[in-house]
Write an enzyme that holds these catalytic residues in place. Structure first.
Site, PDB file in Angstrom:
ATOM      1  N   HIS A   1      39.222  38.538  40.318  1.00  0.00           N
ATOM      2  CA  HIS A   1      38.272  38.634  41.419  1.00  0.00           C
ATOM      3  C   HIS A   1      39.054  38.624  42.724  1.00  0.00           C
ATOM      4  O   HIS A   1      40.180  38.108  42.793  1.00  0.00           O
ATOM      5  CB  HIS A   1      37.299  37.447  41.401  1.00  0.00           C
ATOM      6  CG  HIS A   1      36.235  37.565  40.343  1.00  0.00           C
ATOM      7  ND1 HIS A   1      35.288  38.553  40.348  1.00  0.00           N
ATOM      8  CD2 HIS A   1      35.988  36.785  39.246  1.00  0.00           C
ATOM      9  CE1 HIS A   1      34.479  38.397  39.298  1.00  0.00           C
ATOM     10  NE2 HIS A   1      34.883  37.336  38.619  1.00  0.00           N
TER      11      HIS A   1
ATOM     12  N   CYS B   1      38.261  43.065  44.011  1.00  0.00           N
ATOM     13  CA  CYS B   1      37.465  43.478  45.157  1.00  0.00           C
ATOM     14  C   CYS B   1      38.212  43.177  46.447  1.00  0.00           C
ATOM     15  O   CYS B   1      38.954  42.193  46.542  1.00  0.00           O
ATOM     16  CB  CYS B   1      36.119  42.763  45.172  1.00  0.00           C
ATOM     17  SG  CYS B   1      34.939  43.470  44.004  1.00  0.00           S
TER      18      CYS B   1
END
Length: 426
Positions: free
Chosen positions: A240, A290
């Site tokens: 992430h 991301c």
């Protein structure tokens, strides 16, 4: 050179790089005025025969409308009929007429033609000598030119065996306190990249589910290793991510404990100051995470630009639940990062998505970015440099849509000083 002939060279570049015999070919192309002595010197200065062949084919595309026909003629004169036949087959129905040995022929060396000026191959073999804009037959024997060509830049040395170390950090299962979801499909990405970089002759180490402190310790350990026998180092992080304040490399990746490490700090471990044995060598970082929480809906294009998307309704993102902006960082975090970062030469950071935006991942097939990165490396590493291949990845990923709506645009921060060609078995 006309676009159709450039396409022929590119389509057959693998065979040309593997099979071209330059021992006599360079002299013939020099005599016919396709290349200058300076360009021949640049080709011969490449370290390996494949690098020499690769540069010759690349430079050939810049040598005017007659260069392709002269190249075919030169292949025949030097006895390379197999490659000659291969190139001719790419243009069905075209017959190559060799020029008589007594006839002097020099190519018209000029900028590439407009599409309106395209000619067939029969028309580009001159029947008699022509006035040309390039060097005269006498000029090409005058020795090296004083000007330095932009395309004479040598590639990085990449022939060490093994080529270098590759560290993959694959964060899949996150602690409940982190409020970060399980990254289903990340193991698919990890397996693909482990196999790919082993095929590119790297020693690959995989670390799974690391906390922030462990990520830092693994990078520190990598920086302390002796890389003198290697030519390159690769770091791949699958996790992430979020948007953070930066002054050079944007973004950050999360440990499974929900604490992040900035990409700027990650690259800092391997720069020339902190890892002396990698000074002057390429350090490549691939970040599948991301860059923030924003979702890109794209913009409308003309029908001929539109292509079917392959993204599914189940695609997930690697963003944190609540987007973190640069305003949420403390001043001390910002100052520490700036105080320890020197000039990042020989570093390339490839991001799966544009800073600030989410990166999409299919739970069954892995992320869009890794899927196409693996595919492009497999199909093009033998003939193309890394920067060119990453542009291909950008294009392929940009064609996808998640849930029929959301788009993704990868990109890179490139501080390399030379072209980088990976080792391949082809």
């Amino acid at each position: 050179m006309e676009e159709q002939h450039k396409r022929i060279l590119r389509r057959n570049r693998v065979h040309l790089v593997k099979e071209l015999d330059l021992s006599d070919l360079c002299g013939v192309l020099l005599k016919k005025g396709v290349f200058t002595q300076s360009m021949i010197n640049d080709i011969k200065n490449c370290e390996t025969k494949r690098d020499q062949a690769r540069k010759l084919v690349k430079d050939l595309e810049t040598r005017g409308s007659g260069a392709f026909a002269i190249f075919l003629e030169s292949l025949q004169e030097t006895g390379q009929r197999g490659l000659l036949g291969l190139l001719q087959k790419t243009l069905p129905g075209v017959q190559f007429q060799p020029v008589k040995p007594t006839q002097e022929v020099y190519p018209l060396i000029q900028p590439p033609l407009d599409s309106n000026d395209d000619k067939h191959i029969e028309d580009i073999v001159p029947k008699k000598p022509k006035t040309h804009l390039g060097p005269s037959p006498d000029d090409v024997f005058k020795g090296p030119e004083t000007k330095t060509r932009r395309d004479s830049m040598q590639p990085y040395k990449m022939d060490a065996k093994p080529c270098g170390l590759c560290l993959i950090i694959n964060n899949v299962e996150f602690e409940p306190e982190s409020d970060l979801s399980t990254r289903r499909g990340s193991n698919v990405d990890c397996d693909k990249l482990e196999k790919r970089f082993k095929a590119l002759n790297f020693i690959v180490e995989v670390q799974t589910n690391l906390k922030q402190r462990k990520i830092k310790s693994e990078l520190l350990a990598l920086s302390k290793k002796d890389h003198l026998m290697y030519d390159c180092c690769v770091v791949i992080i699958l996790s992430h991510g979020t948007e953070v304040s930066h002054n050079r490399f944007p973004g950050a990746v999360y440990g499974v404990d929900g604490r992040y490490v900035s990409v700027q700090e990650i690259t800092n471990y391997l720069n020339g100051q902190h890892c002396p044995s990698l000074q002057g060598k390429p350090k490549i970082f691939f970040i599948q995470a991301c860059g923030g929480g924003e979702k890109d809906t794209g913009f409308e294009v003309s029908p001929e630009e539109a292509k079917p998307s392959i993204g599914g309704d189940g695609d997930q993102t690697d963003a944190i639940p609540i987007s973190s902006s640069s305003d949420s960082l403390s001043t001390s975090d910002e100052v520490d990062a700036r105080a320890t970062l020197p000039t990042p030469s020989d570093i390339l950071v490839s991001y799966s998505t544009f800073p600030g935006y989410v990166s999409w991942r299919d739970p069954a097939f892995g992320s869009w970015y890794v899927e196409f990165l693996d595919k492009i490396l497999e199909e093009n590493a033998a003939t193309h440099d890394l920067a060119t291949m990453l542009m291909m990845v950008n294009h392929e990923v940009s064609q996808n849509s998640a849930k029929g709506l959301y788009k993704q645009m990868p990109g890179s921060f490139n501080f390399l000083r030379k072209h980088l060609y990976f080792q391949t078995s082809e």
